[in-house]
Design a protein around this motif. Structure first.
Motif, PDB file in Angstrom:
ATOM      1  N   GLY A  85      69.230 -28.923  21.028  1.00  0.00           N
ATOM      2  CA  GLY A  85      67.934 -28.413  20.580  1.00  0.00           C
ATOM      3  C   GLY A  85      67.612 -28.696  19.119  1.00  0.00           C
ATOM      4  N   GLU A  86      68.523 -29.375  18.432  1.00  0.00           N
ATOM      5  CA  GLU A  86      68.290 -29.651  17.006  1.00  0.00           C
ATOM      6  C   GLU A  86      68.284 -31.157  16.753  1.00  0.00           C
ATOM      7  N   HIS A 115      62.131 -25.257  19.637  1.00  0.00           N
ATOM      8  CA  HIS A 115      62.217 -24.064  20.496  1.00  0.00           C
ATOM      9  C   HIS A 115      62.079 -24.404  21.967  1.00  0.00           C
ATOM     10  N   GLY A 116      61.579 -25.590  22.283  1.00  0.00           N
ATOM     11  CA  GLY A 116      61.373 -25.965  23.689  1.00  0.00           C
ATOM     12  C   GLY A 116      62.696 -26.165  24.415  1.00  0.00           C
ATOM     13  N   ILE A 154      68.747 -18.281  32.200  1.00  0.00           N
ATOM     14  CA  ILE A 154      69.123 -16.982  31.643  1.00  0.00           C
ATOM     15  C   ILE A 154      68.268 -16.683  30.408  1.00  0.00           C
ATOM     16  N   PRO A 155      68.099 -17.653  29.465  1.00  0.00           N
ATOM     17  CA  PRO A 155      67.073 -17.430  28.439  1.00  0.00           C
ATOM     18  C   PRO A 155      65.703 -17.666  29.088  1.00  0.00           C
ATOM     19  N   GLU A 156      64.639 -17.568  28.283  1.00  0.00           N
ATOM     20  CA  GLU A 156      63.312 -17.719  28.904  1.00  0.00           C
ATOM     21  C   GLU A 156      63.164 -19.108  29.522  1.00  0.00           C
ATOM     22  N   ASN A 157      63.595 -20.160  28.783  1.00  0.00           N
ATOM     23  CA  ASN A 157      63.364 -21.516  29.293  1.00  0.00           C
ATOM     24  C   ASN A 157      64.304 -22.515  28.648  1.00  0.00           C
ATOM     25  N   GLN A 158      65.612 -22.415  29.008  1.00  0.00           N
ATOM     26  CA  GLN A 158      66.598 -23.373  28.536  1.00  0.00           C
ATOM     27  C   GLN A 158      67.466 -23.749  29.728  1.00  0.00           C
ATOM     28  N   TRP A 159      67.406 -25.021  30.143  1.00  0.00           N
ATOM     29  CA  TRP A 159      68.284 -25.464  31.243  1.00  0.00           C
ATOM     30  C   TRP A 159      69.510 -26.133  30.636  1.00  0.00           C
ATOM     31  N   GLY A 160      69.286 -27.066  29.714  1.00  0.00           N
ATOM     32  CA  GLY A 160      70.403 -27.695  28.996  1.00  0.00           C
ATOM     33  C   GLY A 160      70.866 -26.794  27.860  1.00  0.00           C
ATOM     34  N   ASP A 185      70.815 -22.239  19.847  1.00  0.00           N
ATOM     35  CA  ASP A 185      70.346 -20.942  19.369  1.00  0.00           C
ATOM     36  C   ASP A 185      69.582 -20.176  20.441  1.00  0.00           C
ATOM     37  N   TRP A 186      70.254 -19.266  21.119  1.00  0.00           N
ATOM     38  CA  TRP A 186      69.609 -18.482  22.178  1.00  0.00           C
ATOM     39  C   TRP A 186      68.840 -17.291  21.620  1.00  0.00           C
ATOM     40  N   SER A 187      68.877 -17.132  20.285  1.00  0.00           N
ATOM     41  CA  SER A 187      68.129 -15.985  19.726  1.00  0.00           C
ATOM     42  C   SER A 187      66.630 -16.308  19.677  1.00  0.00           C
ATOM     43  N   LEU A 188      66.254 -17.532  20.009  1.00  0.00           N
ATOM     44  CA  LEU A 188      64.852 -17.949  19.871  1.00  0.00           C
ATOM     45  C   LEU A 188      63.968 -17.430  20.997  1.00  0.00           C
TER      46      LEU A 188
END
Ligand SMILES: Cc1ccc([C@@H]2N[C@@H](C)[C@@H](O)[C@H]2O)cc1
Length: 448
Positions: free
Chosen positions: A41-42, A49-50, A277-283, A287-290
């Protein structure tokens, strides 16, 4: 109905053993693992954030720069047996693995592209190790396959020129070759879950999507295919121009679920939902705090919700670049596994009960047993149960065998009392029911 050459190949639910196993499995896990796990994600010191598996798109990374990541692919902590143990202990009956995501990087040593694990420091066939390890513990393996392939020069999202058309035909042949390769190398695969099929180029080649379904079913009798692959003669997706479901199960519920009151039509066909499990992260994202991260009970509620409406649920995991799982995901897997050890009777092989949804939770059913899965115990201490006409409740007890009081409060309505020592987590009350209609029929048969 309109005449279709590439519409639904079959009407109604498949009833063969392979589909019955797919349906009875009910709980699966998704594995999204690819080059995208490395940047997490970086990109160039900027965090996006996507969805992390779409980072190439968000950061507008040129394909050749993105594929440079292959030089860093070396998951030293990867241990297929550990992954299989984790899945087994979670109680999933199948695992869907991203063989190739939109980025075009293959977890198997495909001979039709250089962008594979074989050309990384890791070298080994990750997909082959996973198929072997999951199958060894009795877990079915399903293949996620993205038709959309950002690494391939012949991919087109739309066909504008003759050159596009010629290139895209080459692309479809390349894709056929990869699918035949997967089916040949890994013949124990039970399902193909296609993604990346929303573009105009695919919609106007509905014939090809029908050909893929037929080709895979010829090569692997019993294999299941998701509706998302399919477009018909007119580019209609999932359901053909006559409203018939294509493929073997509807696969449109991604990070959302049908409403238990308004969307009861889904109980007429097979379907499978998938969730993050987060709103929208498959890979993997660093940072899951986003975004909001669902707690274990929220994940469990979605699993039960799907089964209560006759569907499967696939919970997603995005392994770290080192091949281990992040602590948050291990915690979810552990919670679900512990709960399933005590309560899986209300999940495996269960289906829609056909009873009116109540606030306290969800019903699931297996033959003449109806399970009440209680998420919201009411202050009244009484669980309202409304039965369909002709159905009566004979007994009610928790899965630990504790009797609960059943009181008829009016016609086809009961109060089922909360168990005395109520567990501090969602719990199950098992009802034995009698269907007056059915017994009468049996009785009537006896008379003739
Ligand atoms: C708009 C959009 C396209 C593709 C996706 C992919 N489908 C999921 C199963 C993931 O693979 C995600 O990357 C999600 C949203």
């Amino acid at each position: 109905e309109v005449e279709l050459k590439y519409g639904a190949d079959r009407l109604g639910k498949r009833q063969d053993p392979a589909m019955q196993k797919f349906r009875e499995n009910r709980l699966g896990a998704f594995i999204h693992w690819g080059l995208y796990a490395i940047p997490g994600g970086e990109w160039n010191n900027k965090t996006y954030h996507g969805a992390a598996e779409w980072l190439k798109a968000w950061a507008k990374v040129p394909t050749m720069d993105w594929l440079e990541l292959m030089k860093q692919w070396n998951p030293q902590q990867f241990d297929a047996k550990k992954w299989a143990k984790m899945a087994k202990e979670m109680g999933v009956k199948y695992v869907k693995i991203t063989t190739k995501h939109h980025e075009g990087f293959c977890l198997w040593p495909s001979k039709y592209t250089e962008y594979t694990v074989a050309n990384t420091p890791y070298k080994k066939d990750i997909l082959g190790e996973l198929v072997k390890a999951y199958n060894a513990v009795g877990i079915d393996v399903h293949f996620y396959f993205s038709v959309l392939d950002w690494s391939h020069p012949d991919w087109r999202s739309s066909i504008k020129t003759q050159e596009d058309s010629i290139a895209f035909q080459r692309f479809l042949t390349f894709t056929d070759n990869q699918l035949k390769e997967l089916a040949t190398r890994y013949p124990t695969v039970k399902d193909f879950w296609f993604d990346g099929t929303w573009d105009a180029s695919i919609k106007q080649n509905g014939w090809w999507t029908a050909h893929v379904e037929r080709m895979l079913k010829e090569m692997l009798p019993g294999v299941t295919i998701n509706s998302r692959l399919r477009a018909d003669d007119y580019g209609k997706r999932h359901f053909d121009s006559n409203g018939h479901l294509m493929g073997d199960y509807e696969s449109a519920y991604e990070r959302r679920l049908p409403d238990p009151v308004k969307d009861l039509h889904v109980t007429k066909w097979d379907w499978e939902a998938c969730m993050t499990i987060p709103e929208n992260q498959w890979g993997y994202h660093k940072d899951w705090s986003l975004s909001y991260v669902k707690n274990p009970t929220e994940v469990l509620a979605r699993i039960v919700h799907a089964v209560s409406m006759g569907g499967n649920m696939v919970v997603n995991f995005g392994p770290q670049p080192d091949g281990d799982f992040r602590p948050e995901e291990k915690k979810i897997a552990d919670f679900i596994g512990k709960w399933m050890k005590k309560n899986s009777e209300c999940i495996y092989g269960c289906d829609y009960a056909g009873w009116e949804k109540q606030d306290w939770g969800y019903y699931t059913r297996k033959s003449n047993q109806v399970y009440m899965v209680v998420f919201n115990p009411p202050y009244s201490g009484q669980l309202t149960v409304k039965t369909p006409k002709g159905i009566t409740i004979t007994t009610a007890k928790t899965l630990t065998g504790e009797q609960t009081q059943v009181t008829e409060t009016t016609r086809n309505e009961y109060n089922v009392s909360l168990p005395k020592n109520m567990p501090q987590e969602p719990f199950v009350i098992k009802l034995e029911v009698k269907d007056a209609q059915k017994t009468q029929d049996k009785y009537r048969e006896a008379l003739t």
